[in-house]
Design a protein around this motif. Structure first.
Motif: not given
Length: 437
Positions: A182-188, A190-191, A393-403, A405-408
């Motif tokens: 499954l996708r794990g790479k951070a990005g709105w 991507e993961n 705003e989602f592009q920035g939010i989604g990437t921040a959240v993705g980071q 979850f990728s860290a988790a």
């Protein structure tokens, strides 16, 4: 040498020297996916029909492409004449006046042939602002031989519980076979594309009806917990760096029992020239949790013209060529019907040659039609979008959240901390943007 011949040769030399300079150069920014790479190899056909247009390609990894084209169009940088953009950007940028309308791609373009689910996401006030190169949903791709060896049968419409059972049964880490990729790479895109769609099937939402973030909900906790359990127990090592292309390579080389990802991958995993497991691949709908929603998304990669381009007529010619019925026939003649860009035209799914060559065709169309951007999850939401939220705003939010979850997934933060950080980050942005009073 006579004066006449000398003059004629001189005129010819001038003509040869000037003609390349007279060619109008289009700079095209695109993503490094297989279908886009194939398009670049086939552009001799376009060049033969349009000798006065020269193509220059800028091919980028998905996250980098999004960053570059967003910066360029927002600042009116003018670097690109044609941009590859997604279903997320198209309506938002059109409303900003950043895109050129594509309502005159030629009488033979047949815009009414575009799949309604795909066309609708690219249309603002009745005008098309991006032309779909390929459309997709997501589904389960799996190894039939490994499933049989495990003594299991994949249902056409599996549950997440079955996916977990199958992942456990197919994992053979000693032989580098992992039950699920499954996708794990951070990005709105991507993961978070995968996790947002998975969360929908768990009844989770990005926001409630008052635009308050919902990462502190039980539904998001269950989503992230189950995702991490799957990946930590049955996924490949280093999964936090894996996006679409990395997982495609793993699946093609026999490392994955199952892969839940874009339907567009189907032609690449079943092509014996590219895939070591081509003869063993089966397909199923994205899983559900018994709540009435499946974990499948809706997306298209599209070609659009930024309003700052000075070469709109040439750009329209290229877009009309690359997204036409004739282009599908060109790919079929060179690569076979199974390899044409999917998910854009009704006529493709009525084409007997394609249906015979592509065993995944019906599953792809059913998945695209099943995704509902107006009602993406179980409960009501104030936004449109299946695996994204259609706000700037989602592009920035989604990437921040993705980071987070990728860290988790990488093990540097706990699931609880990742969810808490996602909640705080998203809430702060939404307050600043005025969504939350």
């Amino acid at each position: 040498m006579t004066t006449f011949i000398r003059a004629l040769l001189g005129a010819t030399a001038i003509s040869l020297a000037v003609s390349p300079a007279l060619a109008e150069k289009l700079t095209i920014a695109t993503v490094n996916n297989g279908d886009m790479i194939r398009m670049q190899k086939l552009t001799d056909d376009f060049a033969a029909k349009n000798p006065d247009i020269e193509l220059e390609w800028v091919t980028l990894e998905e996250n980098v492409l999004r960053q570059r084209v967003t910066t360029d169009i927002a600042t009116k940088g003018g670097q690109y004449d044609v941009m590859t953009i997604g279903t997320y950007e198209a309506p938002i940028w059109a409303k900003q006046g950043w895109l050129v309308a594509l309502d005159d791609l030629g009488a033979d373009y047949d815009v009414d042939d575009l799949l309604p689910a795909i066309r609708g996401g690219l249309t603002v006030d009745g005008k098309l602002y991006a032309a779909p190169f390929y459309g997709e949903s997501s589904m389960v791709m799996y190894r039939k031989d490994l499933m049989e060896k495990a003594g299991l049968t994949m249902p056409d419409a599996p549950t997440w519980d079955f996916i977990k059972e199958a992942a456990a049964a197919m994992t053979d880490k000693g032989n580098e076979v992992y039950g699920i990729c499954l996708r794990g790479k951070a990005g709105w895109g991507e993961n978070m594309a995968f996790l947002s769609a998975m969360a929908n099937s768990y009844g989770a939402r990005w926001f409630d009806m008052d635009w308050k973030p919902q990462f502190d909900s039980e539904a998001w906790k269950a989503t992230l917990t189950d995702y991490l359990d799957l990946m930590n127990n049955y996924g490949p090592p280093g999964a936090s760096s894996n996006g679409f292309n990395e997982n495609l390579a793993l699946f093609q080389t026999g490392k994955c029992g199952m892969w839940i990802d874009a339907t567009v991958a189907a032609s690449f995993v079943t092509n014996p020239n590219d895939s070591q497991v081509a003869e063993h691949v089966g397909f199923a709908l994205a899983p559900d949790k018994g709540l009435g929603k499946r974990g499948n998304w809706l997306w298209a990669w599209n070609l659009a013209i930024p309003a700052g381009s000075q070469k709109t007529e040439a750009a329209k010619k290229f877009i009309a060529w690359a997204t036409s019925k004739e282009y599908l026939e060109l790919v079929a003649s060179k690569e076979g019907w199974a390899n044409v860009p999917p998910g854009t035209r009704t006529s493709l799914y009525e084409n007997a040659n394609y249906l015979e060559a592509a065993p995944f065709a019906k599953m792809t169309l059913d998945s695209i039609n099943a995704a509902d951007p107006q009602k993406p999850t179980v409960d009501e939401v104030p936004y449109v979008g299946v695996q994204f939220v259609a706000i700037p705003e989602f592009q920035g939010i989604g990437t921040a959240v993705g980071q987070q979850f990728s860290a988790a997934l990488a093990g540097t933060v706990s699931a609880e901390q990742a969810l808490q950080n996602a909640q705080q980050t998203t809430e702060r942005t939404m307050r600043r943007a005025g969504y939350i009073k």
